[in-house]
Every structure is written in structure tokens, then in C-alpha cells.
Design an enzyme around this catalytic site. Sequence first.
Site, mmCIF file in Angstrom:
data_model
loop_
_atom_site.group_PDB
_atom_site.id
_atom_site.type_symbol
_atom_site.label_atom_id
_atom_site.label_comp_id
_atom_site.label_asym_id
_atom_site.label_seq_id
_atom_site.Cartn_x
_atom_site.Cartn_y
_atom_site.Cartn_z
ATOM 1 N N ILE A 155 0.832 -1.212 0.000
ATOM 2 C CA ILE A 155 0.000 0.000 0.000
ATOM 3 C C ILE A 155 0.867 1.263 0.000
ATOM 4 C CG2 ILE A 155 -1.741 1.303 1.297
ATOM 5 C CD1 ILE A 155 -2.753 -1.500 2.321
ATOM 6 N N ASP A 174 11.102 2.553 6.546
ATOM 7 C CA ASP A 174 10.636 1.165 6.649
ATOM 8 C C ASP A 174 11.774 0.373 7.281
ATOM 9 O OD1 ASP A 174 9.883 -1.604 5.978
ATOM 10 O OD2 ASP A 174 8.419 -0.696 4.630
ATOM 11 N N CYS A 201 2.375 1.031 7.819
ATOM 12 C CA CYS A 201 3.075 -0.120 8.417
ATOM 13 C C CYS A 201 2.070 -0.924 9.240
ATOM 14 C CB CYS A 201 4.236 0.372 9.283
ATOM 15 S SG CYS A 201 3.733 1.482 10.596
ATOM 16 N N PRO A 202 2.393 -2.179 9.552
ATOM 17 C CA PRO A 202 1.455 -2.965 10.363
ATOM 18 C C PRO A 202 1.484 -2.528 11.823
ATOM 19 C CG PRO A 202 3.428 -4.253 9.873
ATOM 20 C CD PRO A 202 3.586 -2.944 9.150
ATOM 21 N N THR A 228 -4.482 5.137 7.443
ATOM 22 C CA THR A 228 -5.383 4.124 6.862
ATOM 23 C C THR A 228 -4.884 2.733 7.258
ATOM 24 O OG1 THR A 228 -4.076 4.120 4.830
ATOM 25 C CG2 THR A 228 -6.065 5.485 4.833
ATOM 26 N N SER A 229 -4.017 2.678 8.276
ATOM 27 C CA SER A 229 -3.396 1.381 8.591
ATOM 28 C C SER A 229 -4.091 0.699 9.768
ATOM 29 C CB SER A 229 -1.904 1.581 8.828
ATOM 30 O OG SER A 229 -1.236 0.368 8.658
ATOM 31 N N ARG A 230 -3.724 1.051 10.983
ATOM 32 C CA ARG A 230 -4.413 0.534 12.160
ATOM 33 C C ARG A 230 -4.464 1.633 13.207
ATOM 34 N NH1 ARG A 230 -6.072 -2.757 9.292
ATOM 35 N NH2 ARG A 230 -6.008 -5.023 9.440
ATOM 36 N N ASP A 254 -8.919 6.750 8.913
ATOM 37 C CA ASP A 254 -9.806 5.676 8.444
ATOM 38 C C ASP A 254 -9.900 4.582 9.503
ATOM 39 O OD1 ASP A 254 -11.423 4.310 6.473
ATOM 40 O OD2 ASP A 254 -9.718 2.964 6.119
ATOM 41 N N GLU A 259 -11.958 1.373 17.711
ATOM 42 C CA GLU A 259 -13.026 1.267 16.700
ATOM 43 C C GLU A 259 -13.874 -0.002 16.822
ATOM 44 O OE1 GLU A 259 -10.408 1.110 13.145
ATOM 45 O OE2 GLU A 259 -11.234 -0.861 12.730
ATOM 46 N N HIS A 291 -13.109 2.678 8.564
ATOM 47 C CA HIS A 291 -12.223 1.591 8.114
ATOM 48 C C HIS A 291 -12.686 1.069 6.742
ATOM 49 C CE1 HIS A 291 -9.297 -1.646 9.822
ATOM 50 N NE2 HIS A 291 -9.200 -1.605 8.511
HETATM 51 P P1 NAD Z 1 2.759 -4.893 3.622
HETATM 52 O O1 NAD Z 1 3.095 -6.041 4.515
HETATM 53 O O2 NAD Z 1 2.836 -5.058 2.141
HETATM 54 O O3 NAD Z 1 3.701 -3.633 4.008
HETATM 55 C C1 NAD Z 1 3.953 -3.255 5.326
HETATM 56 C C2 NAD Z 1 5.315 -2.589 5.344
HETATM 57 O O4 NAD Z 1 5.531 -2.095 6.658
HETATM 58 C C3 NAD Z 1 6.468 -3.549 5.029
HETATM 59 O O5 NAD Z 1 7.298 -2.995 4.018
HETATM 60 C C4 NAD Z 1 7.191 -3.696 6.354
HETATM 61 O O6 NAD Z 1 8.595 -3.911 6.211
HETATM 62 C C5 NAD Z 1 6.880 -2.355 6.989
HETATM 63 N N1 NAD Z 1 7.082 -2.352 8.428
HETATM 64 C C6 NAD Z 1 6.942 -3.354 9.306
HETATM 65 N N2 NAD Z 1 7.248 -2.948 10.548
HETATM 66 C C7 NAD Z 1 7.607 -1.642 10.425
HETATM 67 C C8 NAD Z 1 8.052 -0.672 11.354
HETATM 68 N N3 NAD Z 1 8.220 -0.962 12.649
HETATM 69 N N4 NAD Z 1 8.300 0.576 10.906
HETATM 70 C C9 NAD Z 1 8.168 0.871 9.584
HETATM 71 N N5 NAD Z 1 7.769 -0.016 8.652
HETATM 72 C C10 NAD Z 1 7.494 -1.257 9.081
HETATM 73 O O7 NAD Z 1 1.322 -4.409 4.073
HETATM 74 P P2 NAD Z 1 0.291 -3.539 3.229
HETATM 75 O O8 NAD Z 1 -0.547 -4.446 2.403
HETATM 76 O O9 NAD Z 1 1.010 -2.418 2.586
HETATM 77 O O10 NAD Z 1 -0.649 -3.006 4.396
HETATM 78 C C11 NAD Z 1 -0.168 -2.070 5.350
HETATM 79 C C12 NAD Z 1 -1.166 -1.981 6.480
HETATM 80 O O11 NAD Z 1 -2.365 -1.401 5.982
HETATM 81 C C13 NAD Z 1 -1.626 -3.350 7.023
HETATM 82 O O12 NAD Z 1 -0.761 -3.793 8.055
HETATM 83 C C14 NAD Z 1 -2.988 -3.058 7.563
HETATM 84 O O13 NAD Z 1 -2.886 -2.739 8.917
HETATM 85 C C15 NAD Z 1 -3.435 -1.814 6.802
HETATM 86 N N6 NAD Z 1 -4.611 -2.051 5.924
HETATM 87 C C16 NAD Z 1 -5.684 -1.234 6.078
HETATM 88 C C17 NAD Z 1 -6.789 -1.398 5.258
HETATM 89 C C18 NAD Z 1 -7.985 -0.484 5.361
HETATM 90 O O14 NAD Z 1 -9.077 -0.843 4.911
HETATM 91 N N7 NAD Z 1 -7.851 0.716 5.903
HETATM 92 C C19 NAD Z 1 -6.814 -2.414 4.311
HETATM 93 C C20 NAD Z 1 -5.679 -3.226 4.179
HETATM 94 C C21 NAD Z 1 -4.578 -3.038 4.996
#
Ligand code: NAD
Length: 331
Positions: A155, A174, A201-202, A228-230, A254, A259, A291
Amino acid sequence: MIKISFYDAKPYDEEYFNRVNEQYGFDIRYIEAKLDESTAVLSSGSDAVCAFVNDDVSEGVIDRLCDNGVKMIAMRCAGYNNVDIKHADGKIEVVRVPAYSPYAVAEHAMAMLLTLNRRTHKAFLRTRDFNFSLNGLTGFDLYGKTVGVIGTGNIGRVFIDICRGFGMKILAYDIAETCPYVEYTDLDTIFKKSDIISLHCPLNKSTHHLINKESIARMKKGVFIVNTSRGALINSEDLLYGLLSEKIGGACLDVYEEEVDLFYEDNSDVIVKDNILSRLIGLPTVIVTSHQGFFTREALSNIASTTLENISAYFADGSLPNKIRYKTVKI
Ligand code: NAD
């Protein structure tokens, strides 16, 4: 026939899963309730359960699912911070949908940023009332601004591409510097130099409350934060104080750390007791969506396809291409 208990089911889930299930013929039981210790009993007799972002897949729930003979937890999402992977290890298989449409989430992040910055949500309401005043709607050019992207996976990279299209300068952080075309830097530089910070990031132990009063203190005055992550990547109380002091110029949320009992439901008739969320929603410098970053036709279709394929592959020959492995979880 393989039986699946499908928790936190919404009409749109049924629509997309039923369509894909025509090729599998699984017996899917859609359950409106979220998965938790009190509802795990409903999985009795199922081979697999299907769960989502706000289901509770903690230790006690996993034990109950195992007692019920459930062999697999199929997460219909990418993130798995709500699953106790350590406890599940060796007891029950857990799979997920690692990528279904990074475009959906990245485009939503940009949509929120554009909306809050250019006040289009307010302009829309005004012009419906023939109020054509521009007072209070001033935004800023995204062109030339610096965006700090934290997390450059699926993302984050799409979001970076979108920002490049706007002529923005990109700084990225990252723990794995795998994107070949961005300038990586440290978190301190992201905080100090970014006009906009977007979180991709997760959620895990090292990222919990990454945005807090200390990191906010290091940011530029007027910074916009997009999440938009968590939700729990941000300490919401610290965010609120940052917004009230106008150190933070805008927050596009988001996701929200509390939530679970609110998002995806109509609470318009309920007195919401979460004072922090109520104050955030009341601020003109905040927009909240429920979300919904993932919520496109393409993403729903891919989620249904990969989830049912994950279940089919495991029960056909034991293969687990999208298994969440305990030892690979970064905490
Ligand atoms: P992904 O696994 O492809 O990418 C996550 C990136 O974060 C990786 O490159 C990883 O190395 C990096 N990372 C891990 N720990 C880190 C840290 N401590 N500091 C910095 N970077 C770090 O995941 P993605 O598909 O890009 O999704 C990212 C996040 O988006 C998911 O974890 C999820 O929480 C969230 N998400 C939200 C929605 C939504 O509807 N809003 C939908 C899908 C995913």
C-alpha cells in the site's frame, strides 16, 4: 461438504462471497455477530471460520474454536494484529489475504487527504444550501510538499506513486528498505521534515503508538497525519491534544484505536461514550471514515477469491500459501 462459520458478516460480504462460492460449493454460515469468546460456540461443527479486522481472535477464542473442531481461521484481510499467532501456532492454521488491492487503500488515503485539505466535504454541504461562500475553505497545494511515508510495502508504494503524480517530495521509512525508487531516511527526519505523514506499516509491538506526544513534538507545525493502517499506531489522546494546540493541522483517520465496537455499525441513535472520538469528530481539522480503505468492488472480489482459495487448498491437499507463520511475525 466443508462448513465455514463466517463472522461479522455484512450484506456486501455475502454478495461477493456467494458469487465466488459458486465454484466451490462450501456450506457458508453467515453470522452477524463478531467473533469473541461468547460467540465462538457458534462455530461448532465447522471446519473453518472466516474472520475480519475487528473480530477477537485471542487466546481464549482460539481455544474454543479448537474445542469445536475448527481446523482453520481464514482472515479475510491483510492485517492480523487481532490474532494471537503465538497461541495459534501448532493448534490451528491461520491464513490471510496478504494483498487484494493496495490501490483501494492508497487511493482512499489520498481521497481523505484531498478532502480534508481542500474542504470538499464542507463545500458539498454548503452548495446544497446555495451557500457559495468560500470563507474557511482555504487549502494548500500538495505540489512541492514533503510527504513522509512510514511503511513502504504494497500500500505504501502505491501511495508513494500517487504522491509522485502530485509532484510531492517523498521521504520514506521502513525497517526493510526494499523500494528501489524512494529516498529512505530515519523516523526522526520523517517527523521533522514532513508536511504530511501517512502510515502504512502494520500494528505490532514496535509500531504501537508510534504517533505520540514525543513524536508529535518533533513534527512541523501544521502537519497533516493520514492513518489508513491501524488505529493503535496513534495515541488518540496525544493526537487530540496535538490538534487542539494546532500543532497538527489535520488528521485523516480511516482507523481508530477503539473502533472495534463502533465501526461498521450504525451508531447514529446511540450516545457514544468515547469522549476522545467525539472530540476528534467534532474538530474541523479531522475527518473520520469507518475503516473503508479496502472497500472497492475489486478488493471485495479479490478478498472473496483468495479467502475461499486459501480454504479450498488446505482442505484439498494441506497447502497453505498464505499461512501467517508465528516465527515470521515482526514484534
Ligand atoms: P505490507 O506487509 O505489504 O507492508 C507493510 C510494510 O511495513 C512492510 O514494508 C514492512 O517492512 C513495513 N514495516 C513493518 N514494521 C515496520 C516498522 N516498525 N516501521 C516501519 N515499517 C514497518 O502491508 P500492506 O498491504 O502495505 O498493508 C499495510 C497496512 O495497511 C496493514 O498492516 C494493515 O494494517 C493496513 N490495511 C488497512 C486497510 C484499510 O481498509 N484501511 C486495508 C488493508 C490493509
